[in-house]
Design a protein around this motif. Structure first.
Motif: not given
Length: 213
Positions: A180-206
């Motif tokens: 799932e991490l690999l799919l996310w890194l390949f731009g398949r964000e809509s299908a990859a089952q990953v969770q992003l956590t962290g400060p709002a400004n950091g999340l916005a940048r990613v």
């Protein structure tokens, strides 16, 4: 892994047919088969993959899809690269095709209208995907300019395995199974089952950077 993913992807393309949708916008299984063949066996088209602005790959894909039936094209993909292609070298095949075929296999599996979850993968495959994700994450996420940690999930549970792939302030943690991490890194964000956590400004940048390949 490259060989098994190739075989299973070709079997799935045959089962679903040429018009099956994929996660690649505008691409069907027919487009995917053409892409996979010319990537390995057409040096000029490979240049187009690296430099898409030349539009070479699109033209050669269209020509191939016009001249060859879908079934024959899938058979070519199943047989592997032809001629003097470097992809015929086992070590190159393993390095260059394991992730490529895994991601495109999932493109086809998850491209339909109904939700499809991750496969249960052999431990050795899971390890390859983890190492690949860690190895490419720093380059793929460099524009975010924040600290980024990959957090591995094993057997449905968050493990204690982490990889710091980018340093910086406002660190963001991306949690998921290696595939799932690999799919996310390949731009398949809509299908990859990953969770992003962290400060709002950091999340916005990613989330602001484009990971599409």
């Amino acid at each position: 892994m490259a060989r098994s993913e190739r075989r299973e992807l070709c079997e799935l393309m045959t089962t679903l047919g040429p018009d099956a949708p994929t996660l690649c916008e505008g691409w069907t299984a027919h487009h995917l088969a053409a892409h996979l063949h010319i990537r390995e066996s057409d040096p000029l088209a490979t240049v187009g993959v690296v430099m898409p602005f030349l539009k070479i790959t699109d033209k050669r894909m269209h020509k191939l899809m016009t001249e060859m039936s879908f079934d024959d094209l899938v058979e070519l993909v199943a047989k592997g690269p032809t001629g003097l292609s470097p992809f015929r070298i086992p070590v190159v095949d393993a390095k260059a095709n394991s992730a490529e075929f895994f991601v495109h296999h999932e493109d086809l599996r998850r491209g339909g209208p109904y939700p499809v979850g991750p496969r249960v993968l052999p431990p050795q495959t899971d390890e390859i995907l983890w190492n690949t994700a860690v190895g490419m994450a720093g380059f793929r996420l460099r524009k975010a300019k924040v600290g980024i940690i990959l957090q591995r999930v094993r057997d449905g549970r968050v493990s204690d395995e982490q990889a710091l792939v980018a340093t910086g302030r406002t660190p963001v943690t991306v949690t998921g199974e290696p595939g799932e991490l690999l799919l996310w890194l390949f731009g398949r964000e809509s299908a990859a089952q990953v969770q992003l956590t962290g400060p709002a400004n950091g999340l916005a940048r990613v989330r602001s950077i484009s990971l599409a390949i």
